[in-house]
Write a protein that holds these residues in place. Structure first.
Motif, mmCIF file in Angstrom:
data_model
loop_
_atom_site.group_PDB
_atom_site.id
_atom_site.type_symbol
_atom_site.label_atom_id
_atom_site.label_comp_id
_atom_site.label_asym_id
_atom_site.label_seq_id
_atom_site.Cartn_x
_atom_site.Cartn_y
_atom_site.Cartn_z
ATOM 1 N N UNK A 12 37.653 33.852 57.035
ATOM 2 C CA UNK A 12 39.107 32.820 57.199
ATOM 3 C C UNK A 12 37.263 31.988 58.199
ATOM 4 N N UNK A 13 37.151 32.137 59.872
ATOM 5 C CA UNK A 13 36.786 30.659 59.874
ATOM 6 C C UNK A 13 35.252 30.272 59.681
ATOM 7 N N UNK A 14 34.490 31.423 58.985
ATOM 8 C CA UNK A 14 32.971 30.778 58.347
ATOM 9 C C UNK A 14 33.343 30.437 57.208
ATOM 10 N N UNK A 15 34.362 30.055 56.764
ATOM 11 C CA UNK A 15 34.523 29.061 55.493
ATOM 12 C C UNK A 15 35.446 27.572 56.531
ATOM 13 N N UNK A 16 36.246 27.972 57.813
ATOM 14 C CA UNK A 16 36.901 26.408 57.952
ATOM 15 C C UNK A 16 36.169 25.737 59.196
ATOM 16 N N UNK A 17 35.272 26.715 59.551
ATOM 17 C CA UNK A 17 34.373 25.615 60.007
ATOM 18 C C UNK A 17 33.038 25.028 59.862
ATOM 19 N N UNK A 18 32.288 25.797 58.498
ATOM 20 C CA UNK A 18 31.426 25.235 58.197
ATOM 21 C C UNK A 18 31.966 23.942 56.889
ATOM 22 N N UNK A 19 33.318 23.955 56.820
ATOM 23 C CA UNK A 19 33.905 23.270 56.148
ATOM 24 C C UNK A 19 34.575 21.866 56.502
ATOM 25 N N UNK A 20 34.621 22.229 58.049
ATOM 26 C CA UNK A 20 34.978 21.508 58.777
ATOM 27 C C UNK A 20 33.379 20.282 59.815
ATOM 28 N N UNK A 21 32.503 21.771 59.202
ATOM 29 C CA UNK A 21 31.277 20.961 60.109
ATOM 30 C C UNK A 21 30.487 19.846 59.117
ATOM 31 N N UNK A 22 30.707 19.991 57.543
ATOM 32 C CA UNK A 22 30.692 18.409 56.706
ATOM 33 C C UNK A 22 31.305 17.657 57.188
ATOM 34 N N UNK A 23 32.105 17.540 56.768
ATOM 35 C CA UNK A 23 33.460 16.647 57.411
ATOM 36 C C UNK A 23 33.055 15.511 58.346
ATOM 37 N N UNK A 24 32.807 16.165 59.576
ATOM 38 C CA UNK A 24 32.472 15.629 61.074
ATOM 39 C C UNK A 24 31.410 14.744 60.435
ATOM 40 N N UNK A 25 30.298 15.470 59.592
ATOM 41 C CA UNK A 25 28.770 14.832 59.389
ATOM 42 C C UNK A 25 29.243 13.619 58.960
ATOM 43 N N UNK A 26 29.821 13.632 57.741
ATOM 44 C CA UNK A 26 30.407 12.600 57.103
ATOM 45 C C UNK A 26 31.014 11.975 57.644
ATOM 46 N N UNK A 27 31.953 11.628 58.731
ATOM 47 C CA UNK A 27 32.486 10.896 59.573
ATOM 48 C C UNK A 27 31.154 10.261 59.868
ATOM 49 N N UNK A 28 30.726 11.047 60.763
ATOM 50 C CA UNK A 28 29.310 10.864 61.896
ATOM 51 C C UNK A 28 28.810 9.453 61.027
ATOM 52 N N UNK A 29 27.986 10.346 60.157
ATOM 53 C CA UNK A 29 26.931 9.453 58.827
ATOM 54 C C UNK A 29 27.049 8.276 58.823
ATOM 55 N N UNK A 30 29.215 7.750 58.634
ATOM 56 C CA UNK A 30 29.191 6.361 58.574
ATOM 57 C C UNK A 30 28.658 5.240 59.843
ATOM 58 N N UNK A 31 29.220 6.057 60.873
ATOM 59 C CA UNK A 31 28.469 5.404 62.255
ATOM 60 C C UNK A 31 26.823 5.703 62.530
ATOM 61 N N UNK A 32 26.347 6.355 62.319
ATOM 62 C CA UNK A 32 24.974 6.599 62.091
ATOM 63 C C UNK A 32 23.988 5.493 61.136
ATOM 64 N N UNK A 33 24.192 5.042 59.714
ATOM 65 C CA UNK A 33 23.670 4.519 59.479
ATOM 66 C C UNK A 33 24.121 2.863 59.920
#
Length: 497
Positions: A12-33
């Motif tokens: 459960x932790x692996x799925x929760x954390x990996x999915x969450x990490x993807x969304x963090x990257x997606x949101x931060x990507x908007x600020x990067x570009x």
């Protein structure tokens, strides 16, 4: 291939954390570009689309790998590679952004891919591999898949809310990414150690030398990202902000937001108005009513606070309120652009539309609309409903001056002019002749009032400027453009031409 299932909590932790990490990257990507290609609907759509493509391909590849190989030894390398690619997004975007600067569709898509695709792709392989490991009992397939799927979604939701409400406000973008990369790397290392202890016969594909190489690559990527060029003096919750000194003017400062020239301030002369559209609004403000007499003014958008400082100087005793969304930008204005607030100049941090509803009816002589997201008027500030509320707060004889940027074929300014004219009976338009002819992009200023505008006086004031614009005395430039409403306001598409 039969593999030992992971403990339910670890899965459960692996799925929760990996999915969450993807969304963090997606949101931060908007600020990067954003500093390189702006923050528009096309940019947001590109980042979201690339992230979804990465998730789709990553999930598919992860499932194929899980069917062909034992997923257990693949999980830790997936986290470590995700950490490396996350750290590498910083140098890739910051160096690549200098080459791809601008708003071309190809540049936007490529920069979005550099910002999010690789780490999102690798991290998305984790969930199908974990699911495969846990499917030891076919009678419980639905329960297992449903539980892990729901935990992945909860991880994404948690990461989205935490990033939007906490991380972005508390940490620079680069620190968010490097912290995420470090957490993924630590998680991958701990998982590899734990799996090796649980099954010493397991042939882990990541040998010590391989792990050392991966760690070195990650450190180099993180170092390049931290040392890479950045156009920001300050990363606020909404902008990459920079104050540039004018080498030719003593006290001259240019405020850059997401690499666009947003405001110009002369610290030694508040009456110096550099940008032409600011000169137009300044001329209107100076000529209202009795020259030099105090007025009550509401500014929707603060930027560098050029106009409030100008009004304070030419009309002493005026009461002004500025509604500015970005509190971090207000702090920067205080530190570097000479902003001094007080009873005569109050700042309200918040959304302009929301802040407008809180203002009393018939309370202002002048309302200035100058709020932008990069080069675009936020859609909810461009609708008929917004104009109705502006008309409510204006006194009889008060003037609404709205700054709009558009490019040939001028679809947005025509629609916005039609929208304002649908609410105000008296409307005029100020713009360069070349822009009205559809030859170039430019700033346009819409003037509107519930009472007849002093057009002769305004035209005389504009004619005295170094580069006099054209004053169109009605809304005929709008043609048959459709009025924008809260239900229909495709601002970005109209600007895209």
């Amino acid at each position: 291939m039969t593999s030992r299932a992971l403990p339910a909590g670890l899965a459960t932790t692996l799925v929760f954390a990996s999915s969450g990490a993807v969304l963090v990257l997606e949101i931060v990507a908007l600020r990067l570009v954003g500093p390189y290609v702006g923050v528009t609907l096309q940019v947001s759509s590109s980042v979201i689309g690339i992230a979804l493509a990465a998730i789709a391909y990553g999930t598919w590849v992860g499932g194929r790998l899980a069917d062909r190989y034992d997923p257990r030894p693949l999980l830790a390398p997936a986290l470590l590679l995700g950490a490396i690619f996350a750290a590498a997004t910083l140098p890739m975007v910051r160096y690549g952004g200098e080459w791809l600067r601008g708003g071309a569709a190809g540049a936007v898509l490529l920069l979005a891919a550099l910002a999010v695709f690789l780490p999102a792709f690798v991290l998305s392989t984790v969930t199908p591999m974990v699911v495969k490991l846990q499917l030891s009992d076919l009678e419980r397939t639905g329960s297992v898949v449903g539980r892990l799927s729901s935990m992945g979604t909860l991880g994404a939701i948690t990461a989205t809310l935490a990033t939007g409400f906490i991380f972005v406000a508390a940490m620079p973008t680069s620190l968010i990414i490097l912290t995420l990369a470090a957490l993924l790397a630590v998680g991958g290392g701990v998982l590899a150690w734990w799996l090796r202890r649980q099954d010493r016969s397991l042939d882990m594909p990541a040998k010590p030398r391989t792990r050392a190489v991966l760690a070195s690559i990650g450190l180099v990527g993180a170092g390049l990202g931290a040392a890479g060029p950045t156009p920001c003096d300050v990363e606020t919750a909404y902008h990459c902000a920079q104050v540039v000194t004018d080498p030719n003017v003593d006290g001259g400062r240019t405020l850059m937001l997401n690499s666009a020239r947003h405001s110009y301030v002369n610290l030694n002369d508040p009456q110096h108005l550099e940008f032409e559209y600011v000169q137009w609004i300044g001329a209107v403000a100076a000529l209202m009513g009795r020259p030099g007499a105090p007025i009550d003014a509401l500014h929707l958008g603060g930027g560098g606070f050029t106009l409030p400082a100008y009004l304070r100087d030419i009309r002493p005793g005026s009461r002004q309120r500025v509604i500015e969304l970005d509190g971090g930008l207000v702090d920067l204005d205080r530190q570097k652009l000479g902003l001094v607030t007080g009873p005569d100049l109050q700042v309200q941090v918040g959304d302009a539309r929301v802040g407008l509803t809180e203002q009393a009816t018939n309370s202002y002589d002048l309302v200035v609309g100058d709020a932008f997201g990069h080069l675009v008027v936020p859609w909810h500030l461009a609708t008929r409903e917004m104009a109705v509320d502006i008309a409510r707060v204006l006194r009889p004889g008060g003037i609404y001056a709205q700054n709009v940027i558009d490019y040939p074929p001028n679809r947005f300014i025509r629609a916005e002019l039609a929208t304002v004219a649908a609410v105000f009976p008296y409307v005029a338009l100020v713009a360069p002749q070349a822009a009205l002819a559809g030859e170039t992009g430019a700033n346009f200023v819409i003037l509107a009032s519930k009472s007849p505008l002093p057009l002769d006086v305004i035209e005389a004031g504009l004619s005295a400027l170094n580069a006099p614009p054209v004053l169109q005395r009605d809304a005929s430039f709008a043609g048959d453009a459709r009025v924008l409403t809260d239900d229909y306001a495709p601002v970005d598409q109209l600007l895209a031409g």
